[in-house]
Write an enzyme that holds these catalytic residues in place. Structure first.
Site, PDB file in Angstrom:
ATOM      1  N   ASP A  92     -54.744   1.140  35.861  1.00  0.00           N
ATOM      2  CA  ASP A  92     -54.333   1.490  37.214  1.00  0.00           C
ATOM      3  C   ASP A  92     -52.808   1.480  37.230  1.00  0.00           C
ATOM      4  OD1 ASP A  92     -53.714   1.710  39.881  1.00  0.00           O
ATOM      5  OD2 ASP A  92     -54.904  -0.005  40.547  1.00  0.00           O
ATOM      6  N   VAL A  93     -52.194   2.651  37.297  1.00  0.00           N
ATOM      7  CA  VAL A  93     -50.733   2.724  37.185  1.00  0.00           C
ATOM      8  C   VAL A  93     -50.019   2.124  38.385  1.00  0.00           C
ATOM      9  CG1 VAL A  93     -50.781   4.719  35.643  1.00  0.00           C
ATOM     10  CG2 VAL A  93     -50.591   5.075  38.123  1.00  0.00           C
ATOM     11  N   ASN A 119     -47.988  11.644  34.243  1.00  0.00           N
ATOM     12  CA  ASN A 119     -48.776  12.697  34.876  1.00  0.00           C
ATOM     13  C   ASN A 119     -49.644  12.242  36.038  1.00  0.00           C
ATOM     14  OD1 ASN A 119     -50.455  15.288  34.912  1.00  0.00           O
ATOM     15  ND2 ASN A 119     -51.985  13.815  34.208  1.00  0.00           N
ATOM     16  N   TYR A 185     -47.544  14.196  49.705  1.00  0.00           N
ATOM     17  CA  TYR A 185     -47.440  14.724  48.343  1.00  0.00           C
ATOM     18  C   TYR A 185     -46.041  15.296  48.099  1.00  0.00           C
ATOM     19  CZ  TYR A 185     -48.758  17.453  44.190  1.00  0.00           C
ATOM     20  OH  TYR A 185     -48.845  17.994  42.929  1.00  0.00           O
ATOM     21  N   LYS A 189     -43.194  14.045  45.363  1.00  0.00           N
ATOM     22  CA  LYS A 189     -42.816  14.940  44.265  1.00  0.00           C
ATOM     23  C   LYS A 189     -41.325  15.273  44.297  1.00  0.00           C
ATOM     24  CE  LYS A 189     -46.685  15.101  42.105  1.00  0.00           C
ATOM     25  NZ  LYS A 189     -46.788  14.516  40.740  1.00  0.00           N
TER      26      LYS A 189
END
Length: 282
Positions: A92-93, A119, A185, A189
């Site tokens: 789990d990042v 990613n 999002y 980003k």
């Protein structure tokens, strides 16, 4: 004044790790069909599906060692397909301690991480900033931003000691221009672009380069969920069926970036489906 790139070799602080082979980059759209005698290692987050899976498979086929990270063990195993050069590490990042264990496992197995493909990400809710709940924002930013920073930080520390390396961040064309109702999002980003530029600058003394790939409309489940095949929401309120391109072609581009020689930095690369509403979006 001409800048001298630090050689992509080992620092004296890490003598136990062997030198990085200087293989020639592979052509963009072809595989290297055999493993090298001393393969390089890529760590891929979000390797259980989509672009991450395509990249993991392609790099394994090209003879690299690959550390596959993601939340779902079974999906990671499917991506690895019992390849002898693959290491599956469910992670789990969003948990910094789990990220440290991930890198320790990869380094323990393969001695070093040459390239991180940063990613892992989620699209999040279709919402404008007035509709976005605190919980929704925290969920998207935890994966897309915090997770990316945790992984980049762990990679940077290792590469600093090892004498160099490359980090490739998966941005998105939303890092440049947003889709309607995609505030969470889009904001995360855009932040990845800042992360990429900061790493590229701060990594110079250590032979660490950082790249960002901004991808538009691969044929993936994420894009299907956004309605590219049935009609994605456009800036004028209409819906449009949008073209897509293959995951393997996106993976080929990332292979090209990963195999660039250490004296080359590919700062930011944009690849989209031909004819998609990106140029002139809005």
């Amino acid at each position: 004044m001409k800048q001298t790139r630090v050689p992509f070799v080992h620092a004296a602080t890490a003598p136990e790790i062997g030198p990085i082979p200087k293989d020639e980059p592979a052509p963009l759209t072809t595989h290297q069909e055999h493993a090298t005698s001393n393969p390089r290692t890529m760590l891929v987050t979000g390797a259980g599906s989509g672009i991450g899976r395509a990249v993991a498979i392609r790099m394994l086929d090209a003879g690299w060692n690959v550390v596959l990270a993601g939340r779902r063990d079974e999906q990671l195993k499917q991506s690895a397909a019992q390849h002898p050069h693959a290491l599956v590490v469910p992670t789990d990042v969003t948990d910094p301690e789990a990220v440290e264990r991930l890198f320790a496992a990869g380094i323990g197995r393969f001695n070093r991480i040459d390239v991180l493909f940063n990613n892992a990400g989620i699209f999040g809710p279709a919402a404008n900033v007035g509709q976005l709940s605190v919980a929704q924002w925290q969920e998207v930013s935890a994966v897309n931003l915090n997770g990316a920073i945790y992984c980049a930080g762990a990679a940077f520390k290792h590469m600093q000691a090892a004498g160099g390396g490359r980090i490739i961040n998966n941005g998105s064309i939303s890092a440049q221009v947003p889709r309607p109702a995609s505030v969470a999002y889009t904001v995360t980003k855009h932040a990845i672009t800042g992360l990429t530029k900061s790493i590229e600058l701060d990594g110079r003394p250590y032979g660490i380069t950082c790249s960002q790939i901004d991808i538009g409309n691969t044929a993936s489940k994420m894009m299907t969920g956004m309605g590219t095949g049935s009609g994605a929401l456009q800036a004028n309120g209409s819906r449009l069926v949008e073209p897509t391109f293959s995951l393997d072609q996106a993976a080929a581009t990332i292979e090209f970036m990963a195999t660039a020689p250490p004296e080359v930095s590919i700062n930011q690369l944009t690849i989209t489906a031909a004819g998609m509403p990106y140029i002139g979006r809005g």
